[in-house]
Design a protein around this motif. Sequence first.
Motif, mmCIF file in Angstrom:
data_model
loop_
_atom_site.group_PDB
_atom_site.id
_atom_site.type_symbol
_atom_site.label_atom_id
_atom_site.label_comp_id
_atom_site.label_asym_id
_atom_site.label_seq_id
_atom_site.Cartn_x
_atom_site.Cartn_y
_atom_site.Cartn_z
ATOM 1 N N PRO A 1 0.831 -1.215 0.000
ATOM 2 C CA PRO A 1 0.000 0.000 0.000
ATOM 3 C C PRO A 1 0.864 1.262 0.000
ATOM 4 N N ALA A 2 0.273 2.329 -0.529
ATOM 5 C CA ALA A 2 1.043 3.561 -0.707
ATOM 6 C C ALA A 2 1.541 4.129 0.618
ATOM 7 N N TRP A 3 0.705 4.030 1.689
ATOM 8 C CA TRP A 3 1.123 4.659 2.944
ATOM 9 C C TRP A 3 2.331 3.957 3.540
ATOM 10 N N GLN A 4 2.412 2.647 3.317
ATOM 11 C CA GLN A 4 3.583 1.921 3.810
ATOM 12 C C GLN A 4 4.838 2.344 3.054
ATOM 13 N N LEU B 1 5.337 5.164 1.646
ATOM 14 C CA LEU B 1 5.661 6.521 2.081
ATOM 15 C C LEU B 1 6.418 6.473 3.408
ATOM 16 N N LEU B 2 5.914 5.667 4.311
ATOM 17 C CA LEU B 2 6.501 5.565 5.631
ATOM 18 C C LEU B 2 7.934 5.054 5.543
ATOM 19 N N CYS C 1 6.682 -3.241 9.966
ATOM 20 C CA CYS C 1 5.546 -2.541 9.394
ATOM 21 C C CYS C 1 4.969 -3.141 8.120
#
Lengths: 364, 429
Positions: A47-50, A52-53, B23
Amino acid sequence: MQGASTAEESSLLDSQPARILRPILGLTAIFAAFGWSTGFMRDPNAPAWQLLLVALAIGVLGVWTLFFLANDLVSRFPRLWAERIRPYIFVGPGLLLLFAYLVFPTVQTLYLSFLDARSQRWVGWQNYQFAFTDRTMLIAFRNNLLWLVLVTGISVSLGLLIAVLVDRVRWEPLAKSLIFLPMAISFVGASVIWRFMYAFQPPGRPQIGLLNAIWTGLGGNPIGWLQTQPLNTFALIVIMIWLQTGFCMVILSAAVKSVPSELLEAARIDGANEIEIFFQVIIPYVSKTVMTVATTVVILVLKVFDIVYVMTSGQFGTEVIANRMYSEMFRFRHFGRGSALAVILLIAVLPVMIGNIRSWRRAQ
Amino acid sequence: MNPTPRPLSLSLSLVLATSLFACAPQPQQPDTAGARQRVTIFGAFVEEDARRFEASMRPFEEQTGIQVEYEGSGDFETLITVRMEGGDPPDIIAFPQPGLMVEYAREGRLVDLGEVLDSQQLSQGYRSFWLDLGTVDDTLVGVWYRASVKSLVWYPVPQFEEAGYEIPETWDELLALSDQIVADGGTPWCIGIESSGATGWVGTDWIEDILLRTSGPEVYDQWVSNEIPFNDPRVKEAFEKMGEIWLNPDYVLGGTVGILTTPFGDAANPMFEEPPGCYLHRQASFLPVFLPPEVEPGRDIDFFYLPPINPEHGRPVMGAGDVMSMVNDRPEVRQVMEYLTTAEAGRAWAEAGGFLSPHNDADLDWYPDDLTRAQAELLRDADTFRFDGSDMMPGAVGTGTFWTGIVDYLSGRDLDTVLLEIQRSWPQD
């Protein structure tokens, strides 16, 4: 600090081997994380947020930690060695990046320029032979020369002239900002604007292009500004002059202002008129700045691509080297020829760049 | 003494490392349950076309839970080269022409679809020329998704009928009609080839259409693969046939300068003036996109088939399209490819307009207007179909010297020199 450190030395964690081992372990972890992240970033299902993180963590925290740990490690060395190594720890990544993004691609391009279209077979000088014999290539060289002479000559002269003239008027800031304004427009943006200047409609139809509207208004036949050779090359050169004159003017204006007024007064007392003052006092005084500005423009002009690409893409005899390089690379997928042209361009820019750097050094 | 806060650096690195590993799943790991699978497609349709394509993929996404991510760019050739060379290829490439597909296939970058798709279903779904067009060296590497028809001459219906003109059935009738329009004080043709960097492609379409009609599909194929050279008399004849119209200043609005300087999208506009600036305009099926909004296709403008020249070659149709190739072989990508070979995959786009299906099962009722339906029928009933030749030639010719050759010919350069120069630029392997 000193008092605290004696207390710390008793703890096992702070023993000498641990103090060396720790940064080493940390560095290993960091490099492992770097390696892992390159794999993660390519995962199409993440996913994009991962992403980014991870990018933030690696890019910001990771680099900081890398410097901390490397510095920490160096500090464990005997003081003399630490002082010797430390600069390289800090310059090293920069040098490495410079190598990866500048030196390596340059060498690679040089190598590719001796291979065939698909970079599989050695073809010797064939790509260079093409570059110096093909009809469109010869046109490209001719045009590049025209661009060099005209854009550099006219924009520097105009810039100097305006700088001197505007120096005496009350509304100088306004005049200067108006002339400087095009500088803020990107090459592609400027080209789009000028497409409307040069637009053509068949005779008898309303002309939407400014130049043709004026020309037909005066009773002429509409002109295909971008299609008629060799008019079109000059039409393109005008755009670059329009863009660059402001830049030349601003820098030269600063130089003109630094001409001591005593010098000008002395010349006037000696009976020189304004034209003599311009040629015999001002120009010699600002000649170094003129050279610097001229070389900057020369480098820019050698790389000219955007204007030609947007307006004609090198058709109708307006080809330039950089545009042809792009065509060979991406439209014709001939990597050998594209690389050869890149090398030629690099070699052409080199002397100007070296000259520029030298003159900067001397100025300092 | 020591300037570095050691505990800080240690904890930092530990926090960093643990947080990173915690994560997300490992990239190689199979997908955890519930995560949506994604398939990326890169192509050349943009804006409205891209939205319509995405809409056509929606039924598939809802059915399978696979997410199709389409990315389009007008700068397709450049960006796909960057992505392929940079090691970041999309899962599926939608090539707007097969030339680049052939090159990638020869470099071994495309998946052999013979092993992925059911061959029987394919031969039922497509007429053989579509499958041939997706085959490189006996390996199927591309399936056709969208088709377009190019052999069309557009005319303004009310003005055309008012003047009492009739639709020509042969080339000679077409020229006779042109003469009649001139005699009536009008200008028959609107031609514009300006397309900034791509200026000239309109001319290549004319040459291809004419060559198919004067010398037939076999010669056409040999010409496309350079088995007969560009300066062959038959190719020269096609240029001269085009010149009969293009170089006749009475026939074309604005003459040769007008042809060179009029953007291809604006060229048809004078048709709708009063009196009409011209009556005939040869352009592909996509023309309505470029027309002024008040012009209604079907009512104000219609087309007829560009008439045959040599009757022995029948009624050939020249066209183009988009072909899908698979780069990454994953189960979900296979599923998308299978869907793309069904007529259903183009249905939403066909219904929205601007789409012709190359698929046999595509229903004529899907098309939103008579104009598109007539094009689909033209495609279905064609004796022979040939793909746009310049798009199949090596880029240096098809998007380079062929284009400049058209421009040079129009600017008055000697035709033999023009053709010889194009031939010389053909890459030697």
